[in-house]
Design a protein around this motif. Structure first.
Motif, mmCIF file in Angstrom:
data_model
loop_
_atom_site.group_PDB
_atom_site.id
_atom_site.type_symbol
_atom_site.label_atom_id
_atom_site.label_comp_id
_atom_site.label_asym_id
_atom_site.label_seq_id
_atom_site.Cartn_x
_atom_site.Cartn_y
_atom_site.Cartn_z
ATOM 1 N N ALA A 1 -3.609 7.741 -3.944
ATOM 2 C CA ALA A 1 -4.655 6.715 -4.037
ATOM 3 C C ALA A 1 -5.351 6.763 -5.392
ATOM 4 O O ALA A 1 -5.597 5.727 -6.017
ATOM 5 C CB ALA A 1 -5.669 6.891 -2.905
ATOM 6 N N GLU A 2 -5.661 7.969 -5.850
ATOM 7 C CA GLU A 2 -6.383 8.130 -7.119
ATOM 8 C C GLU A 2 -5.519 7.745 -8.312
ATOM 9 O O GLU A 2 -5.953 7.005 -9.199
ATOM 10 C CB GLU A 2 -6.841 9.586 -7.254
ATOM 11 C CG GLU A 2 -7.544 9.909 -8.562
ATOM 12 C CD GLU A 2 -8.940 9.348 -8.650
ATOM 13 O OE1 GLU A 2 -9.320 8.898 -9.759
ATOM 14 O OE2 GLU A 2 -9.665 9.352 -7.646
ATOM 15 N N ILE A 3 -4.275 8.218 -8.339
ATOM 16 C CA ILE A 3 -3.412 7.982 -9.499
ATOM 17 C C ILE A 3 -2.933 6.534 -9.548
ATOM 18 O O ILE A 3 -2.936 5.896 -10.599
ATOM 19 C CB ILE A 3 -2.216 8.951 -9.488
ATOM 20 C CG1 ILE A 3 -2.696 10.374 -9.732
ATOM 21 C CG2 ILE A 3 -1.180 8.549 -10.541
ATOM 22 C CD1 ILE A 3 -1.620 11.425 -9.548
ATOM 23 N N GLU A 4 -2.513 6.008 -8.390
ATOM 24 C CA GLU A 4 -1.932 4.664 -8.365
ATOM 25 C C GLU A 4 -2.970 3.571 -8.164
ATOM 26 O O GLU A 4 -2.637 2.390 -8.244
ATOM 27 C CB GLU A 4 -0.857 4.589 -7.276
ATOM 28 C CG GLU A 4 0.291 5.550 -7.531
ATOM 29 C CD GLU A 4 1.411 5.438 -6.510
ATOM 30 O OE1 GLU A 4 1.345 4.548 -5.628
ATOM 31 O OE2 GLU A 4 2.359 6.245 -6.599
ATOM 32 N N ARG A 5 -4.215 3.948 -7.918
ATOM 33 C CA ARG A 5 -5.321 2.991 -7.760
ATOM 34 C C ARG A 5 -4.966 1.925 -6.720
ATOM 35 O O ARG A 5 -4.983 0.724 -6.979
ATOM 36 C CB ARG A 5 -5.694 2.325 -9.088
ATOM 37 C CG ARG A 5 -5.973 3.266 -10.230
ATOM 38 C CD ARG A 5 -7.039 4.279 -9.930
ATOM 39 N NE ARG A 5 -8.377 3.683 -9.815
ATOM 40 C CZ ARG A 5 -9.469 4.373 -9.472
ATOM 41 N NH1 ARG A 5 -9.385 5.645 -9.188
ATOM 42 N NH2 ARG A 5 -10.629 3.770 -9.387
ATOM 43 N N ALA B 1 0.855 -1.196 0.000
ATOM 44 C CA ALA B 1 0.000 0.000 0.000
ATOM 45 C C ALA B 1 0.886 1.239 0.000
ATOM 46 O O ALA B 1 2.072 1.180 0.341
ATOM 47 C CB ALA B 1 -0.907 -0.007 1.222
ATOM 48 N N GLY B 2 0.309 2.365 -0.370
ATOM 49 C CA GLY B 2 1.035 3.620 -0.280
ATOM 50 C C GLY B 2 1.137 4.078 1.167
ATOM 51 O O GLY B 2 0.408 3.602 2.044
ATOM 52 N N PHE B 3 2.031 5.023 1.413
ATOM 53 C CA PHE B 3 2.221 5.560 2.762
ATOM 54 C C PHE B 3 2.541 7.039 2.648
ATOM 55 O O PHE B 3 3.465 7.428 1.928
ATOM 56 C CB PHE B 3 3.364 4.836 3.482
ATOM 57 C CG PHE B 3 3.590 5.297 4.897
ATOM 58 C CD1 PHE B 3 2.871 4.761 5.944
ATOM 59 C CD2 PHE B 3 4.536 6.280 5.171
ATOM 60 C CE1 PHE B 3 3.082 5.182 7.243
ATOM 61 C CE2 PHE B 3 4.755 6.720 6.471
ATOM 62 C CZ PHE B 3 4.024 6.165 7.519
ATOM 63 N N VAL B 4 1.763 7.866 3.341
ATOM 64 C CA VAL B 4 2.015 9.312 3.392
ATOM 65 C C VAL B 4 2.045 9.727 4.853
ATOM 66 O O VAL B 4 1.099 9.459 5.596
ATOM 67 C CB VAL B 4 0.949 10.115 2.618
ATOM 68 C CG1 VAL B 4 1.158 11.616 2.826
ATOM 69 C CG2 VAL B 4 0.980 9.774 1.134
ATOM 70 N N GLN B 5 3.129 10.366 5.248
ATOM 71 C CA GLN B 5 3.315 10.808 6.630
ATOM 72 C C GLN B 5 2.781 12.225 6.810
ATOM 73 O O GLN B 5 3.100 13.116 6.015
ATOM 74 C CB GLN B 5 4.805 10.778 6.985
ATOM 75 C CG GLN B 5 5.140 11.262 8.371
ATOM 76 C CD GLN B 5 4.696 10.276 9.448
ATOM 77 O OE1 GLN B 5 4.808 9.071 9.266
ATOM 78 N NE2 GLN B 5 4.188 10.788 10.544
#
Length: 199
Positions: free
Chosen positions: A148-152, A126-130
């Motif tokens: 989330a939108e771009i990488e689905r 999953a992605g991670f944003v701090q």
């Protein structure tokens, strides 16, 4: 014009501005006040879950049915580890959600609920944003929605508990990326593509 507010209140408002009309989740000490502001001040709808996995799965279902980025929230530590299986499912299904997860105070590495939440997101792919600071809260949340939108795929937005009551300026959110949906190629286009691939 910007307006000074607490970080948790700014997150709640920015959620609504990103189009999150409903948020699924399970409450704890690290996300309680953000969720309260989201419902009581911003008029959002909160759907409670009995388990963190269920909260993430409801957001995945929302994303699958609406095509929009789903929003879900849990508290820190074991609550995040309980989400890993559902995050893996979201990655495999290419479903965009933002998981707003509280995090234990960074100054207390011996906190009984302290875990490496970035590593858990990475294990699920999953992605991670701090959330970096009170000054960057709007930009950081916008980044989570954009990824989330771009990488689905699901993105874990990590919210340190010690920042929640700091004062923050709520400026405009970053606009979401344009939505592009692929269309099936017609006969001639498909023939050309097949020819290119074959060559």
């Amino acid at each position: 014009m910007t307006e000074a507010a607490t970080v948790h209140a700014v997150i709640a408002r920015a959620l609504k501005e990103h189009g999150a009309e409903v948020m699924f989740g399970l409450l704890g000490d690290a996300n309680l006040f953000m969720a309260d502001a989201y419902v009581r001040v911003e008029g959002g709808r909160f759907v409670a879950a009995a388990h963190e996995t269920s909260a993430v799965q409801m957001a995945l279902g929302y994303a699958a049915m609406t095509g929009r980025v789903g929003a879900t929230t849990v508290t820190h530590g074991p609550a995040v580890s309980n989400c890993v299986t559902a995050l893996i499912e979201g990655v495999k299904g290419q479903l965009p959600i933002v998981l707003l997860a509280g995090d234990t105070p960074g100054a207390d590495p011996e906190h009984p609920q302290a875990v490496d939440q970035a590593a858990m997101a990475a294990a699920a792919k999953a992605g991670f944003v701090q959330l970096r600071s009170a000054e960057t809260v709007v930009a950081d949340l916008s980044a989570a929605f954009r990824v989330a939108e771009i990488e689905r795929r699901p993105v874990l937005f990590n919210m340190p508990a010690e920042l929640m009551w700091e004062k923050a300026e709520h400026g405009p959110i970053d606009p979401p990326p344009p939505r592009h949906r692929s269309a099936p190629a017609d006969g001639d286009d498909m023939d050309r593509v097949v020819g290119l691939i074959a060559s």
